[in-house]
Write an enzyme that holds these catalytic residues in place. Sequence first.
Site, short mmCIF file in Angstrom:
data_model
loop_
_atom_site.label_atom_id
_atom_site.label_comp_id
_atom_site.label_asym_id
_atom_site.label_seq_id
_atom_site.Cartn_x
_atom_site.Cartn_y
_atom_site.Cartn_z
N ALA A 33 39.58 18.33 11.54
CA ALA A 33 40.25 17.03 11.68
C ALA A 33 39.80 16.06 10.59
O ALA A 33 40.27 14.94 10.53
CB ALA A 33 39.98 16.44 13.06
N ALA A 51 32.69 21.97 9.48
CA ALA A 51 32.05 20.94 10.32
C ALA A 51 30.67 20.63 9.76
O ALA A 51 29.83 21.52 9.63
CB ALA A 51 31.94 21.44 11.76
N TYR A 63 20.61 16.63 2.93
CA TYR A 63 22.00 17.10 2.92
C TYR A 63 22.15 18.33 2.02
O TYR A 63 22.71 19.35 2.43
CB TYR A 63 22.93 15.97 2.46
CG TYR A 63 24.34 16.43 2.25
CD1 TYR A 63 25.17 16.73 3.33
CD2 TYR A 63 24.86 16.59 0.96
CE1 TYR A 63 26.48 17.16 3.13
CE2 TYR A 63 26.16 17.02 0.76
CZ TYR A 63 26.96 17.31 1.85
OH TYR A 63 28.25 17.74 1.65
N LYS A 111 23.18 22.14 3.03
CA LYS A 111 24.36 22.84 2.50
C LYS A 111 23.94 24.20 1.92
O LYS A 111 24.63 25.20 2.08
CB LYS A 111 25.05 21.98 1.43
CG LYS A 111 25.94 20.92 2.02
CD LYS A 111 27.21 21.58 2.59
CE LYS A 111 27.83 20.83 3.72
NZ LYS A 111 28.91 21.55 4.39
N ARG A 127 31.06 12.93 -13.99
CA ARG A 127 31.28 13.71 -12.77
C ARG A 127 32.60 14.46 -12.90
O ARG A 127 33.44 14.16 -13.74
CB ARG A 127 31.42 12.79 -11.55
CG ARG A 127 30.17 12.03 -11.15
CD ARG A 127 29.10 12.94 -10.57
NE ARG A 127 28.00 12.17 -10.02
CZ ARG A 127 27.02 11.64 -10.75
NH1 ARG A 127 27.00 11.79 -12.05
NH2 ARG A 127 26.04 10.97 -10.15
C1 UD2 Z 1 27.50 12.40 -3.95
C2 UD2 Z 1 27.02 13.70 -3.43
C3 UD2 Z 1 28.16 14.68 -3.25
C4 UD2 Z 1 29.32 14.10 -2.49
C5 UD2 Z 1 29.71 12.80 -3.18
C6 UD2 Z 1 30.86 12.13 -2.43
C7 UD2 Z 1 24.86 13.80 -4.64
C8 UD2 Z 1 24.06 14.55 -5.64
N1 UD2 Z 1 26.07 14.27 -4.35
O1 UD2 Z 1 27.83 12.60 -5.29
O2 UD2 Z 1 27.70 15.82 -2.56
O3 UD2 Z 1 28.92 13.86 -1.15
O4 UD2 Z 1 28.61 11.91 -3.22
O5 UD2 Z 1 32.00 12.24 -3.21
O6 UD2 Z 1 24.40 12.83 -4.10
N2 UD2 Z 1 28.73 4.57 -8.63
C9 UD2 Z 1 28.95 3.32 -9.22
N3 UD2 Z 1 29.40 2.30 -8.45
C10 UD2 Z 1 29.64 2.42 -7.10
C11 UD2 Z 1 29.42 3.69 -6.49
C12 UD2 Z 1 28.96 4.74 -7.28
O7 UD2 Z 1 28.73 3.16 -10.43
O8 UD2 Z 1 30.06 1.42 -6.48
C13 UD2 Z 1 28.27 5.69 -9.47
C14 UD2 Z 1 27.02 6.36 -8.93
O9 UD2 Z 1 25.87 5.71 -9.36
C15 UD2 Z 1 27.18 7.76 -9.52
C16 UD2 Z 1 28.69 7.98 -9.59
O10 UD2 Z 1 29.27 6.69 -9.46
O11 UD2 Z 1 26.64 7.80 -10.82
C17 UD2 Z 1 29.24 8.86 -8.49
O12 UD2 Z 1 28.78 8.42 -7.24
P1 UD2 Z 1 29.31 9.00 -5.83
O13 UD2 Z 1 28.51 8.37 -4.75
O14 UD2 Z 1 30.78 8.91 -5.78
O15 UD2 Z 1 29.05 10.56 -5.90
P2 UD2 Z 1 27.79 11.47 -6.36
O16 UD2 Z 1 28.18 12.17 -7.59
O17 UD2 Z 1 26.54 10.69 -6.30
#
Ligand code: UD2
Length: 372
Positions: A11, A81, A183, A187, A251
Amino acid sequence: MAQKVLITGGAGFLGSHLADELLARGYRVLVLDNLDPQVHGPQPKRPDYLDADVELIAGDVRDRGMVRHALRGVDAVYHFAAAVGVGQSMYEVVHYTDVNNRGTAVLLEALIEQPVERLVVASSMSLYGEGLYRTPTGALRTVGERTLDQLRRADWDWRAEDATPLAPVPTPESKAPALASVYALSKFDQERMCLMIGRAYHIPTVAMRFFNAYGPRQALSNPYTGVLAIFASRLLNANRPTIFEDGCQRRDFVSVYDIARACRLALETPAAAGEVFNVGSGNAYTVREIAQRIAYVLGREDLEPEITGKYRAGDIRHCFADIAKARSVLGFEPQVSIDAGLTELAAWLEGQAAVDRVAQASAELAARGLTV
Ligand code: UD2
């Protein structure tokens, strides 16, 4: 008779799109989902987006009786899940270990009694930690975690011992895990446990490592949602997106539709059994580029992102997928371009805001006795 597929966590965001993909291909779909309030709101109910043809059992994957019941007559299982917040997993340690590790263990014991033709488990790019790097001489390098000192100095990028910059390269499945959160650990545990039991009991099993997934139905109520939805929501509320570090971190943002397709292929491809696959778009974008693209599709380029130079402890610098293996073994080819994906995400988010206002307005009317 069409094959019957069980999706645990079906879901949710990824699982419900997978359900759509499977139904469109003629499968029968059963979902076991506990409708977690963090995702489904304080009064959880069957989500409106869940296709009417999905048979839903509201129940927990840690409940043996429920899992046994759900497995009756099922040909294949997707195990989606899970509790999914990286940051949250660092304080709700018991909860994450219980849902993710024990939940998988309960499911596997039930599968030993009631085996299926295929098990596909949702894993994550988070288990890589930092992605793979290359030195100026062309050698591949793995790196550790950036130190707090380094981050405080705004020294964002990785360098070799002689200070030459290391270049990020696509990360293949063969990169050793570098588990930096409960987490990520859970996984990795889930995928290893499934592959191990699958092998021992002749249940062909596949693990899928999802990169940064995005698309409609992302759980916005969940504070741990990804950067794309955060930026889009800020822009829709006339706020500037806030960028951490210098915005040059990269990313791999992959559309939920491509993820659903890859997962169907994992069910249908005999050679996938026993294997682990990256599921990404095969493209890498910097957070800055992403902020610009979202602003463009929303027509809010006037709201320039604010580059704060702040950082999140535990953030990795770069990680993006090498999807060569999924391409060659599964025949997977991503189909949703970033611009098409973002345009759709933005349209959906706008609709979400409208729905919220409608709900609030109706509640206010009801409170004043103005609706029946
Ligand atoms: C995390 C998790 C991934 C998945 C994902 C959600 C890790 C290593 N991985 O990845 O498993 O759950 O989250 O899609 O933690 N950022 C900004 N401004 C904001 C928010 C984020 O600059 O307001 C940057 C952040 O610092 C990072 C990038 O954007 O460099 C991506 O952040 P995220 O939280 O979307 O995802 P990520 O790659 O940490």
